[in-house]
Scaffold this motif. Structure first.
Motif, mmCIF file in Angstrom:
data_model
loop_
_atom_site.group_PDB
_atom_site.id
_atom_site.type_symbol
_atom_site.label_atom_id
_atom_site.label_comp_id
_atom_site.label_asym_id
_atom_site.label_seq_id
_atom_site.Cartn_x
_atom_site.Cartn_y
_atom_site.Cartn_z
ATOM 1 N N PRO A 234 -50.509 8.441 -32.156
ATOM 2 C CA PRO A 234 -50.104 7.972 -30.826
ATOM 3 C C PRO A 234 -48.982 8.780 -30.186
ATOM 4 N N ASN A 235 -48.251 9.548 -31.012
ATOM 5 C CA ASN A 235 -47.117 10.312 -30.490
ATOM 6 C C ASN A 235 -47.463 11.747 -30.149
ATOM 7 N N ARG A 236 -48.679 12.175 -30.424
ATOM 8 C CA ARG A 236 -48.992 13.600 -30.302
ATOM 9 C C ARG A 236 -48.960 14.099 -28.863
ATOM 10 N N GLY A 237 -49.164 13.199 -27.914
ATOM 11 C CA GLY A 237 -49.087 13.624 -26.520
ATOM 12 C C GLY A 237 -47.716 14.150 -26.151
ATOM 13 N N TYR A 238 -46.693 13.658 -26.856
ATOM 14 C CA TYR A 238 -45.332 14.126 -26.589
ATOM 15 C C TYR A 238 -45.205 15.604 -26.935
ATOM 16 N N THR A 239 -45.835 16.023 -28.028
ATOM 17 C CA THR A 239 -45.772 17.430 -28.430
ATOM 18 C C THR A 239 -46.366 18.313 -27.345
ATOM 19 N N MET A 240 -47.559 17.948 -26.872
ATOM 20 C CA MET A 240 -48.204 18.756 -25.844
ATOM 21 C C MET A 240 -47.391 18.766 -24.555
ATOM 22 N N ALA A 241 -46.769 17.620 -24.223
ATOM 23 C CA ALA A 241 -45.969 17.545 -23.004
ATOM 24 C C ALA A 241 -44.769 18.485 -23.079
ATOM 25 N N CYS A 242 -44.156 18.591 -24.257
ATOM 26 C CA CYS A 242 -43.014 19.496 -24.429
ATOM 27 C C CYS A 242 -43.442 20.953 -24.278
ATOM 28 N N VAL A 243 -44.569 21.304 -24.887
ATOM 29 C CA VAL A 243 -45.073 22.674 -24.751
ATOM 30 C C VAL A 243 -45.396 22.972 -23.293
ATOM 31 N N GLU A 272 -51.183 24.528 -28.885
ATOM 32 C CA GLU A 272 -51.184 23.543 -27.801
ATOM 33 C C GLU A 272 -51.601 24.169 -26.470
ATOM 34 N N GLN A 273 -51.558 25.488 -26.363
ATOM 35 C CA GLN A 273 -52.038 26.124 -25.130
ATOM 36 C C GLN A 273 -53.526 25.846 -24.927
ATOM 37 N N TRP A 274 -54.280 25.776 -26.027
ATOM 38 C CA TRP A 274 -55.702 25.430 -25.925
ATOM 39 C C TRP A 274 -55.852 23.980 -25.486
ATOM 40 N N ALA A 275 -55.047 23.071 -26.059
ATOM 41 C CA ALA A 275 -55.115 21.659 -25.688
ATOM 42 C C ALA A 275 -54.758 21.468 -24.218
ATOM 43 N N ILE A 276 -53.747 22.198 -23.745
ATOM 44 C CA ILE A 276 -53.342 22.117 -22.340
ATOM 45 C C ILE A 276 -54.459 22.607 -21.432
ATOM 46 N N LEU A 277 -55.137 23.660 -21.848
ATOM 47 C CA LEU A 277 -56.272 24.158 -21.074
ATOM 48 C C LEU A 277 -57.352 23.091 -20.959
ATOM 49 N N THR A 280 -55.756 20.088 -18.709
ATOM 50 C CA THR A 280 -55.325 20.349 -17.332
ATOM 51 C C THR A 280 -56.130 21.414 -16.613
ATOM 52 N N GLY A 281 -56.846 22.229 -17.376
ATOM 53 C CA GLY A 281 -57.581 23.333 -16.764
ATOM 54 C C GLY A 281 -56.725 24.554 -16.499
ATOM 55 N N THR A 282 -55.442 24.484 -16.855
ATOM 56 C CA THR A 282 -54.525 25.611 -16.641
ATOM 57 C C THR A 282 -54.477 26.480 -17.888
ATOM 58 N N GLU A 283 -54.702 27.760 -17.712
ATOM 59 C CA GLU A 283 -54.723 28.705 -18.836
ATOM 60 C C GLU A 283 -53.495 29.607 -18.764
ATOM 61 N N TYR A 284 -52.656 29.552 -19.794
ATOM 62 C CA TYR A 284 -51.444 30.368 -19.829
ATOM 63 C C TYR A 284 -51.654 31.657 -20.624
ATOM 64 N N ASN A 285 -52.314 31.560 -21.766
ATOM 65 C CA ASN A 285 -52.648 32.743 -22.578
ATOM 66 C C ASN A 285 -51.436 33.631 -22.855
ATOM 67 N N ILE A 286 -50.368 33.033 -23.353
ATOM 68 C CA ILE A 286 -49.186 33.813 -23.736
ATOM 69 C C ILE A 286 -49.174 33.907 -25.263
ATOM 70 N N PRO A 287 -49.380 35.089 -25.833
ATOM 71 C CA PRO A 287 -49.389 35.220 -27.296
ATOM 72 C C PRO A 287 -48.071 34.744 -27.897
#
Length: 342
Positions: A234-243, A272-277, A280-287
């Motif tokens: 239940p807390n994992r959304g916090y991790t993605m929100a921070c990233v 988490e960049q994949w999860a954000i994609l 949200t549909g936003t792709e950052y692709n920062i190695p």
């Protein structure tokens, strides 16, 4: 070469040799090449170091970090585990503990600090250690993180690099975001190079190796891993929100890569960049790379067979193209054929 202004109280003493290296519980699982690279860098620098031997009693080097921060074990258990490792290091003739994990760095540092402030604690732990495994409590001279040692030798390593943090096509210094693990710089700020806000342990590498550090509003914000965030569904959304907060903040500066010194940060800022994609549909692709992975790449070590960039979710190849580092994509997948290690 530009230098950083580091508060005098955070200019730490970094030993030059005699290191007992404690591996990380998760680093070798999520980025298999990273820990091997630490030992390879130590060898390159001609350091005297060892890790736990092949004896069954010496194989476990866990610091109890997950259990300790998750309130699953007592602090006495953590003290006993650390004391056992210090005893093994002393037995090997090594007076300095060096950790691959920033949580281990904080745990070992905290244990040492407790002995300074609690009278009689050393006698109790010594007694427990004798009862548990027949060993005696012996204190290390220093506890340092492996990134401290790379930082201390950054100029020597710069002389050995085959590549620099420069776009080989344009000569532009690459823009690198340094993300320092919270358990390295925020638990005991005075033990970090530069403290929490002016931490230089990664930025110093970027400058020494030709790159440009990126400063942005959320530079020191946590990656969100925590222990109760990533491990409890239940807390994992916090991790993605921070990233996401960090990525949104750094995006205007168009960084070429993110540099970390924490196993968890390296994992979550990458994956988490994949999860954000997906969300949200936003792709950052920062190695996202650890300091040891970056060192290996700039040394010219094979990106797949040695560094292990295929373990990353965000492709690292675009960064290699900027650096002018050749790579063979056929090595990306494991095969039955032996892979030559450079």
């Amino acid at each position: 070469m530009p230098t950083a202004t580091i508060p005098s109280e955070t200019i730490k003493e970094i030993p030059k040799n005699d290191f007992f290296l404690t591996p990380s519980c998760i680093l070798g699982a999520v980025n298999p090449g990273t820990e091997v690279l630490i030992s390879r860098i130590y060898d390159l620098l001609g350091l005297r170091w060892k890790t736990a031997g092949d004896r069954a009693e010496s194989k476990c080097t866990c610091c109890t970090g997950f259990s300790s921060h998750g309130d699953l074990i007592t602090i006495e258990s953590t003290l006993l585990v650390a004391a056992r490792l210090w005893s093994i290091a002393a037995e090997m003739g090594l007076e300095n503990i060096t950790t691959a994990c920033v949580t281990s760095f904080a745990i070992h540092t905290e244990c040492l600090e407790m002995y300074k402030h609690e009278p009689g604690l050393d006698e109790r732990v010594d007694r427990w250690l004798q009862q548990a495994c027949g060993r005696r409590l012996q204190f290390p001279k220093h506890v340092v993180h492996a990134s401290d040692i790379v930082y201390d030798n950054r100029d020597a390593l710069a002389q050995k690099l085959r590549y620099r943090l420069v776009d080989h096509r344009t000569g532009r210094p690459l823009r690198i975001v340094d993300h320092v693990g919270c358990h390295y710089a925020k638990v005991f700020p005075e033990k970090a190079i530069g403290g929490a806000e002016s931490c230089d342990v990664l930025a110093g590498l970027v400058r020494a190796w030709g790159g440009e550090t990126v400063d942005y509003p959320e530079r020191r914000h946590c990656c969100g891993m925590g222990f109760r965030q990533c491990a409890i569904r239940p807390n994992r959304g916090y991790t993605m929100a921070c990233v996401l907060k960090k990525l949104e903040s750094m995006a205007p500066w168009k960084p070429d890569a993110i540099l970390t010194n924490c196993p968890g940060c390296n994992l979550f800022l990458d994956k988490e960049q994949w999860a954000i994609l997906q969300m949200t549909g936003t792709e950052y692709n920062i190695p996202t790379l650890s300091y040891s992975e970056l060192t290996g790449l700039l040394m010219g070590w094979d990106p797949y067979a040695v560094v292990g960039i295929q373990a990353h979710t965000v492709p690292v190849e675009p960064l290699l193209d900027k650096l002018g580092i050749p790579y063979d994509k056929s090595k990306e997948w494991l095969t039955k054929e032996p892979v030559e290690v450079m």
